[in-house]
Every structure is written in structure tokens, then in C-alpha cells.
Design a protein around this motif. Sequence first.
Motif, short mmCIF file in Angstrom:
data_model
loop_
_atom_site.label_atom_id
_atom_site.label_comp_id
_atom_site.label_asym_id
_atom_site.label_seq_id
_atom_site.Cartn_x
_atom_site.Cartn_y
_atom_site.Cartn_z
N ASP A 74 5.00 1.54 3.15
CA ASP A 74 3.98 0.67 3.69
C ASP A 74 4.40 0.22 4.59
N CYS A 93 1.18 -1.11 -0.25
CA CYS A 93 0.38 -0.16 0.61
C CYS A 93 1.03 1.33 -0.11
N LYS A 105 -3.31 5.71 2.20
CA LYS A 105 -1.76 4.99 2.29
C LYS A 105 -1.68 6.08 2.98
#
Length: 324
Positions: A38, A34, A153
Motif C-alpha cells: 500500500d 491495503c 490491492k
Amino acid sequence: MSIAPAVVPSGAEAAEWVPEGPYDLTRTIGTLQCGAHDPSFISQGPDHWLAFRTVEGPVTLALRQRGSLNQSRVQARAWGPGASAALATLPRLLGADDDWSGFDTAEFRATLPELARKGRYLNPGLRLPASGRMLDTVARVILEQKVTGIEAKRAWRYLLARYGDAAPGAGEVAPAGLRLPPTPEQWRRVPSWDWHRAGVDSKRSATILKAALVASGLERLASRPGGDAVRAGLRSVPGIGVWTIAEVVQRTHGCPDSISVGDYHLAAYVGAALTGRRTDDAGMIELLKPWKGQRQRVVRSLYSSGFRKPTFGPRLSPEDHRSR
């Protein structure tokens, strides 16, 4: 394809997977990340660090590809109570079940548009991974509903930082910032003000909470083929629709045909790539109809070609729900 024990670093379990034919680890598992920051998927040079939970407990999984595109192997090291379980499902995670042989025949390639042929030629090692991680993927995709990628995000990073746990070995054998996505109980403990601080509106937060309540049922879908039964199970959660289902099964089951109907950009992209003109969802489905059963592979090949649609007018703007 084979998986075999490998040299085991101190405190870890290890295995090595040898794919048949061309293989590209970074492009294959990249869809599970992501964004570049991430906390549950950190890439450092040739190493990819993933943190998640298995039926046996949490695990930190480190992956590295060795060799050449056409003769490669993937080395895996795992730490934590879930190490054995993670290594047992390693080939599926890496796309071993994703069979492109029919797609790559001369007869089928001849039916493809030029950009799709180009994309497959440029990226012959691409596979579709099957993570089997239902709740993690559902929560991440729900955060992406109706907002920009930047917003989704940021929300994922914020929520994992506050409600996920440190991954096994984080700061020792693994990057210090590596974190596990929240458990169902941890998702349910997120208060309304922290959803607000994460920039997540009440509709998306409510959908994640509903998914967390039926997490055990969702996780059972991981062992089923990614067909109607899986879609029906996902659709039973209020707030999960066709776009979310497609985005989930692309990652959890490596579905080669799921198309993200309702995506803000996809239909226009496919239309521009195949006809030079933008289209809507109905037009996209019609354009991709000749390759039903392989439509996700066609779309991924279009993206791999490097084609970018012309941009006109305003982009989707981020909405700051924290100011409401």
C-alpha cells in the motif's frame, strides 16, 4: 490513557501515547493497510508510515511501539501542514476508544466459543482503530467490491501512483514511495481509460466518483458515533450497500459489532469455526446472535486464533477488466 509531547525530530511534531493494558500496534492498525505494498501505509521494521489528509492539510505520520506488550508506549512523529491535526486524533486512530473490558470479563469469556477465547488469549493487545478517514476508506473498500484482494490491492496501488501526491517528506524523512490518497478532485479527474488500466469496472468507478462528489458530507460523518446516522449517510451514496458500510465503519469508527454481510468468505469461515460446517449469511447472523454488540470483536478473535477453514472447490478467480 494519555498522550504527551515527545522528543521532536528536526522539522517534525511529535507525541507519545501510553495505552492502558496490553497493546499491539501492528495488529491494531494493520486493518488500515491495503496490502503489504500500500503506497499510503508503508511498514519498515518497527516503523509504520501513514500518509493522509487532515482538515489542516496533508501529513506523514510515523508510528513506533516501544516497551513490552503490557507496558508499552507509541511514539508518533508527524510532518506536513496536517501534523498537529493528526497528533490531536492519534489516540482514536490507535484504538483508544475501543473498550474490550466487557469482552474480557470472566463472565463474558465463558459464553464465547473456544476458538474466540483462544484468539483473544493469543492477541490481548488487539484494538479496533478509528481512522476517521471517510473518503479514503470508502474508495478503498469500493475497490474491493466483488473482486479478489489481489485485484483490489493492485487497483489501489495503480491509482495512488498516478493520482495521489507524494507525502510530506517522502524520500527525505519518509520512504520515497509514500503517497497520499487522491483528493475528491483528483478522484474525479481519473479518466475512463485509467480506471480500465487499473482493472476497475464501470460500476465501481462510478460509485467512487459519486462518493467523491459528496466527500465533504462523508467526512462530517467521521465525528458522529458509528451508528444508524453514519450508516444512513453512507447508504445515501448509490452503489454503497451493507457490505461496504460494514467494512468502512470497522475502520473509520472502530465499530465493535459491524459484520460484513455479503462477504465472499466470511460466512463460510464463521460457520466452519463455530460448527465445523460452512453456512450462509443468514446462518452466520444466527450463530453470532448471542454476542450482538460485540460481533466484530468475536470475528477478529476467531481470526486471531489461527483457525483456517477447509478449502474445497475453486477459489474466486480474478477478472481482467482491462481486456474488455
